[in-house]
Design an enzyme around this catalytic site. Structure first.
Site, PDB file in Angstrom:
ATOM      1  N   LYS A   1      -7.927   9.606  38.617  1.00  0.00           N
ATOM      2  CA  LYS A   1      -8.859   9.208  37.555  1.00  0.00           C
ATOM      3  C   LYS A   1     -10.217   8.794  38.126  1.00  0.00           C
ATOM      4  O   LYS A   1     -10.365   8.611  39.334  1.00  0.00           O
ATOM      5  CB  LYS A   1      -8.231   8.083  36.714  1.00  0.00           C
ATOM      6  CG  LYS A   1      -6.851   8.462  36.131  1.00  0.00           C
ATOM      7  CD  LYS A   1      -6.938   9.455  34.977  1.00  0.00           C
ATOM      8  CE  LYS A   1      -5.655  10.215  34.721  1.00  0.00           C
ATOM      9  NZ  LYS A   1      -4.643   9.561  33.932  1.00  0.00           N
TER      10      LYS A   1
HETATM   11  C1  LIG Z   1      -3.188   9.647  33.253  1.00  0.00           C
HETATM   12  C2  LIG Z   1      -3.012   9.487  31.790  1.00  0.00           C
HETATM   13  C3  LIG Z   1      -2.220   8.470  31.247  1.00  0.00           C
HETATM   14  C4  LIG Z   1      -1.290   7.637  32.083  1.00  0.00           C
HETATM   15  O1  LIG Z   1      -1.911   6.886  33.038  1.00  0.00           O
HETATM   16  P1  LIG Z   1      -1.012   6.116  34.118  1.00  0.00           P
HETATM   17  O2  LIG Z   1      -1.972   5.111  34.663  1.00  0.00           O
HETATM   18  O3  LIG Z   1      -0.587   7.137  35.114  1.00  0.00           O
HETATM   19  O4  LIG Z   1       0.117   5.498  33.403  1.00  0.00           O
HETATM   20  C5  LIG Z   1      -2.223   8.275  29.894  1.00  0.00           C
HETATM   21  N1  LIG Z   1      -2.945   9.063  29.069  1.00  0.00           N
HETATM   22  C6  LIG Z   1      -3.703  10.080  29.547  1.00  0.00           C
HETATM   23  C7  LIG Z   1      -4.498  10.893  28.593  1.00  0.00           C
HETATM   24  C8  LIG Z   1      -3.736  10.334  30.923  1.00  0.00           C
HETATM   25  O5  LIG Z   1      -4.438  11.370  31.393  1.00  0.00           O
END
Ligand SMILES: *Cc1c(COP(=O)(O)O)cnc(C)c1O
Length: 392
Positions: A190
């Site tokens: 991210k």
């Molecule tokens: C990555 C992601 C999540 C989950 O994030 P984590 O921190 O891995 O739990 C939730 N929603 C979307 C749209 C994502 O891309």
């Protein structure tokens, strides 16, 4: 365009942005001896809340945890329905199921990939308790329309901002004065990354306090400091909670990345310009539209292939890019087509035709701060080379 030449080495779809600052911050956190939740996590909560402009930030170990806690603070549970999009990572819908409630999907807008507010309205029943829209790829959902729907039907709004740390709606960061809660992901891929991590932000004192308590076994909130001189060995379990808190080694990374956000974003945007210019007049490719009201954080660069104008499928297009040493991905394989959801709810792909069509034609190109404009130009040239070879 001159003859395309395949590069020798593989280009990863995504890489973390590691500077000396991250390494120093982690080393200092390890040496400090405070490895669990401690002063760095508290500092990150303060700085992240300040950054987005919300009153509270509860730092947790994933966005999935934040989304789960958000619904729990709203009292969502068995028998309730929660509306979300099928064009998301499974975690969004899974976190609804974790509460015992039922996810109800509302289809998307094809130009953006965002949940369509008109579709949300169609799915509201007497059991609907909450809406979980996803700021897909880093675009902002139509929050004006969604707020009106939530006001009218008295629904809790839990925004999934996993892609959207820098996203703005009408000039303001989307976590700025949230209606209820906004949940972020700091997963390795991210925009702000600390390996695994997440945060829930809210302006509501009660939601923040409850989420904080539930994130650490249901212990009252200052129990993290029970071994310090100012702390007390005595604590209470106020209700049955979870083990969701962030810890200080994560927070050291997250704090460093937060301080580098603007620079990292600027470097991604320079790559976006290259893609946008290269693909501007290519009818074989369908570009994602950015609504007027929105500043796109560019977590993902989303492209759709126009299969009517190509002799190959999307899947073959991806193989062709692989042969040119370009790593790409798909966001997302629609959640309602996943086995667990098909087995449990009996969904067919066409039940959400737009999300399915989008999911079947989408390709995400490399988009990260260390990509660099030369490599972005290479990716663009590789995509155009495939188009040239296979156009009808
Ligand atoms: C990555 C992601 C999540 C989950 O994030 P984590 O921190 O891995 O739990 C939730 N929603 C979307 C749209 C994502 O891309």
């Amino acid at each position: 365009m001159s003859e395309f030449k395949v590069r020798d080495d593989w280009m990863a779809f995504c890489l973390p942005d590691i500077s000396e600052a991250e390494i120093e911050a982690i080393t200092a956190a390890v040496r400090s001896g405070w490895w669990a939740k401690g002063p760095r996590t508290i500092e990150f909560e303060k700085k992240f809340a300040e950054y987005v402009g919300a009153k509270h930030c509860v730092a947790v170990n994933s966005c999935t945890a934040a989304l789960h806690l958000a619904l729990l603070t709203a009292g969502v549970g068995p028998g309730d329905e929660v509306i979300t999009t099928p064009l998301t990572f499974a975690s969004t819908a899974n976190s609804i199921l974790h509460t015992g409630a039922t996810p109800v999907f509302a289809d998307i807008d094809m130009d953006t990939g965002l949940i369509d507010p008109k579709e949300i309205e169609k799915k509201i029943t007497s059991r609907t308790k909450a809406v979980v829209p996803v700021h897909y790829s880093g675009l902002a959902c139509d929050l004006g329309a969604i707020h009106r729907i939530c006001d009218e039907h008295n629904l809790f709004l839990s925004e999934d901002a996993a892609h959207a740390v820098e996203t703005r709606y009408k000039g303001e960061l989307i976590g700025h004065h949230p209606r209820n809660t906004v949940s972020y992901s700091f997963y390795a891929t991210k925009n702000l990354a600390c390996g695994e991590g997440g945060a829930l932000v809210t302006d509501d004192d009660e939601i923040a306090e409850r989420a904080r308590t539930l994130s650490c076994h249901g212990m009252n909130s200052r129990a993290w400091n029970r071994y310090g001189k100012g702390g007390s060995w005595r604590y209470d379990i106020a209700e049955i909670g979870y083990k969701y808190n962030m810890f200080d080694i994560q927070a050291a990374l997250a704090l460093t990345q937060l301080s580098r956000m603007d620079d990292m974003q600027a470097r991604r945007l320079a790559c976006v310009d290259i893609y946008q210019q290269a693909f501007a007049d290519v009818p074989e490719l369908i570009l994602q539209k950015t609504p007027e009201y929105c500043h796109h954080s560019r977590h993902l660069y989303v492209l759709r292939v126009n299969e009517e104008r190509l002799t190959i499928s999307r899947d073959q297009f991806i193989e062709e890019l692989k042969e040119r040493n370009v790593g790409v991905s798909v966001h997302f394989i629609a959640v309602h087509t996943m086995s667990a959801y098909v087995n449990r709810f009996g969904y067919k792909p066409e039940d959400f035709p737009k999300a399915y069509a989008f999911s079947e034609s989408e390709i995400s190109l490399p988009m990260y701060s260390t990509l660099g404009t030369d490599k972005a130009q290479y990716v663009a040239d590789a995509v155009l080379d495939v188009v040239k070879k296979y156009r009808r």
